[in-house]
Motif scaffolding. Structure first.
Motif, short mmCIF file in Angstrom:
data_model
loop_
_atom_site.label_atom_id
_atom_site.label_comp_id
_atom_site.label_asym_id
_atom_site.label_seq_id
_atom_site.Cartn_x
_atom_site.Cartn_y
_atom_site.Cartn_z
N LEU A 1 -2.49 -10.90 3.92
CA LEU A 1 -2.14 -9.71 4.31
C LEU A 1 -0.85 -9.24 4.64
O LEU A 1 -0.42 -9.20 5.17
N HIS A 2 -0.91 -7.56 3.88
CA HIS A 2 0.32 -7.05 3.72
C HIS A 2 0.52 -6.33 5.24
O HIS A 2 -0.58 -5.18 5.43
N LEU A 3 1.32 -5.63 6.18
CA LEU A 3 1.25 -4.68 6.97
C LEU A 3 2.76 -4.56 6.96
O LEU A 3 3.73 -4.61 7.62
N ASP A 4 2.21 -2.70 7.21
CA ASP A 4 3.21 -2.26 7.16
C ASP A 4 3.90 -1.47 8.09
O ASP A 4 2.59 -0.62 8.79
N VAL A 5 5.42 -1.47 8.98
CA VAL A 5 5.54 -1.07 9.90
C VAL A 5 6.58 -0.21 9.83
O VAL A 5 7.43 -0.44 8.80
N PRO B 1 8.97 3.78 0.13
CA PRO B 1 8.48 3.00 1.12
C PRO B 1 8.10 4.17 1.94
O PRO B 1 9.39 5.14 2.01
N GLY B 2 7.16 4.44 2.53
CA GLY B 2 6.89 5.68 3.46
C GLY B 2 5.46 5.43 3.68
O GLY B 2 4.83 6.04 4.51
N PHE B 3 4.68 6.05 2.65
CA PHE B 3 3.03 6.20 1.74
C PHE B 3 2.21 5.08 0.41
O PHE B 3 3.34 4.79 -0.07
N MET C 1 6.09 -7.71 -4.95
CA MET C 1 6.20 -6.44 -4.85
C MET C 1 5.49 -5.09 -4.41
O MET C 1 4.46 -5.76 -4.38
N ASP C 2 6.07 -4.12 -4.29
CA ASP C 2 4.95 -3.46 -3.19
C ASP C 2 5.19 -1.25 -3.93
O ASP C 2 5.83 -0.78 -4.01
N GLY C 3 3.43 -1.61 -4.25
CA GLY C 3 3.61 -0.28 -4.23
C GLY C 3 3.23 0.46 -5.67
O GLY C 3 3.45 0.75 -6.42
N PHE D 1 2.02 -9.79 -5.25
CA PHE D 1 1.43 -8.05 -5.70
C PHE D 1 1.04 -7.35 -4.71
O PHE D 1 -0.28 -7.90 -3.72
N VAL D 2 1.42 -6.41 -4.14
CA VAL D 2 1.31 -5.81 -2.77
C VAL D 2 -0.11 -4.67 -3.41
O VAL D 2 0.17 -4.28 -4.12
N ALA D 3 -0.87 -4.87 -2.33
CA ALA D 3 -1.95 -3.66 -3.57
C ALA D 3 -2.58 -2.52 -2.15
O ALA D 3 -3.40 -3.30 -1.34
N GLY D 4 -2.52 -1.94 -2.00
CA GLY D 4 -2.67 -0.69 -1.25
C GLY D 4 -4.06 0.01 -1.09
O GLY D 4 -5.62 -0.10 -1.42
N ASN D 5 -4.31 0.82 -2.47
CA ASN D 5 -5.22 2.18 -2.89
C ASN D 5 -5.23 1.34 -3.88
O ASN D 5 -6.56 1.27 -3.50
N SER D 6 -5.01 0.76 -4.18
CA SER D 6 -6.14 0.23 -5.57
C SER D 6 -7.05 -0.94 -5.14
O SER D 6 -8.51 -1.31 -5.70
C1 DX5 Z 1 4.71 2.16 1.40
C2 DX5 Z 1 3.51 0.41 1.73
C3 DX5 Z 1 2.98 0.01 0.79
C4 DX5 Z 1 1.55 0.22 0.43
C5 DX5 Z 1 1.38 0.37 -0.99
O1 DX5 Z 1 5.67 2.39 2.25
O2 DX5 Z 1 5.45 -0.43 1.68
O3 DX5 Z 1 2.72 -1.12 1.14
O4 DX5 Z 1 0.68 0.22 1.50
O5 DX5 Z 1 0.53 1.42 -0.80
P1 DX5 Z 1 -0.04 1.57 -2.41
O6 DX5 Z 1 -0.59 0.10 -2.89
O7 DX5 Z 1 -1.20 2.68 -1.96
O8 DX5 Z 1 1.33 1.93 -3.49
#
Ligand code: DX5
Ligand code: ZN
Length: 222
Positions: free
Chosen positions: A35-39, A144-146, A177-179, A197-202
């Motif tokens: 689980l990827h946690l973005d601080v 990074p940021g969003f 990889m992230d983003g 593979f980090v995946a947030g929005n998808s």
């Molecule tokens: C962005 C974060 C990412 C973000 C990726 O600064 O580090 O981890 O959550 O999000 P998606 O997969 O939506 O690009």
């Protein structure tokens, strides 16, 4: 953890924080690996998220390893707090760390996997001196940021160049990889040498996180 295996790391940045227990349960059941946690601190990046308390609380509700991505200035001040909170992996930005070698060693001494992150405009060449010491390298494929930003296309080649460097020194370090990762680019990223593979929005923005993860796994294993 099998080195050959691809790992899916949902980023909770795109989850519903008011319903975090259920969102995490969904991705855990669907087969997420970590689980990827973005601080974020509103200083190193133009956004603010959460601190160690959130990590500690999440630790109570999941068995998944917690991958803490510190997008903060002066990360050396906080790694102990995040390790105590239950982080299993901790990554710090090259751009935010003055004494990176010391910090990487400290993270390992705290019992965590230690990673270094670089922004899209930072070359993998600057990693040469730290590569032998890290457990993983996190390549940002967006600024990074969003969450929900567009994938930066030069990231494929960047991963491939980094993989060559790791092979050349006989390193077992993983490439994360992230983003902007989704079904359209995940296979090509794997072929470029990416392991995690980090995946947030998808995942969380897809309306069906379970389906999103199972489709990613299917493509990775195809
Ligand atoms: C962005 C974060 C990412 C973000 C990726 O600064 O580090 O981890 O959550 O999000 P998606 O997969 O939506 O690009
Ligand atoms: Zn991240």
């Amino acid at each position: 953890m099998d080195k050959e295996q691809s790992l899916i790391a949902p980023s909770i940045l795109s989850a519903d924080f008011s319903n975090i227990r259920e969102d995490i349960r969904l991705v855990e059941t669907a087969g997420a690996d970590i689980l990827h946690l973005d601080v974020m601190d509103g200083h190193f990046v133009p956004n603010i998220t959460f601190g160690p308390k959130m990590v500690k609380d999440i630790k109570q509700i999941t068995k998944l390893p917690l991958d803490v991505h510190l997008m903060i200035s002066e990360p050396e001040k906080y790694v102990v707090d995040f390790a105590k909170a239950g982080a299993d992996w901790i990554s710090v930005h090259f751009e935010a760390s003055v004494h990176l070698n010391r910090l990487i060693n400290q993270i390992k001494e705290l019992g965590c996997k230690a990673g270094v992150v670089i922004n899209p405009a930072t070359s993998v060449d600057i990693l040469d001196e730290i590569l032998p010491y890290v457990d993983y390298i996190l390549l940002m494929s967006v600024n990074p940021g969003f969450g929900g930003q567009k994938f930066i296309d030069t990231s494929f080649k960047k991963a491939a160049r980094l993989r060559e460097k790791l092979v050349a020194i006989g390193s077992e370090a993983m490439i994360e990889m992230d983003g902007g990762i989704d079904l359209s680019n995940i296979k090509k990223l794997k072929n470029s040498g990416v392991d995690v593979f980090v995946a947030g929005n998808s995942v969380f923005g897809s309306g069906d996180p379970t389906k999103a993860i199972s489709e990613m796994k299917k493509i990775l294993n195809s």
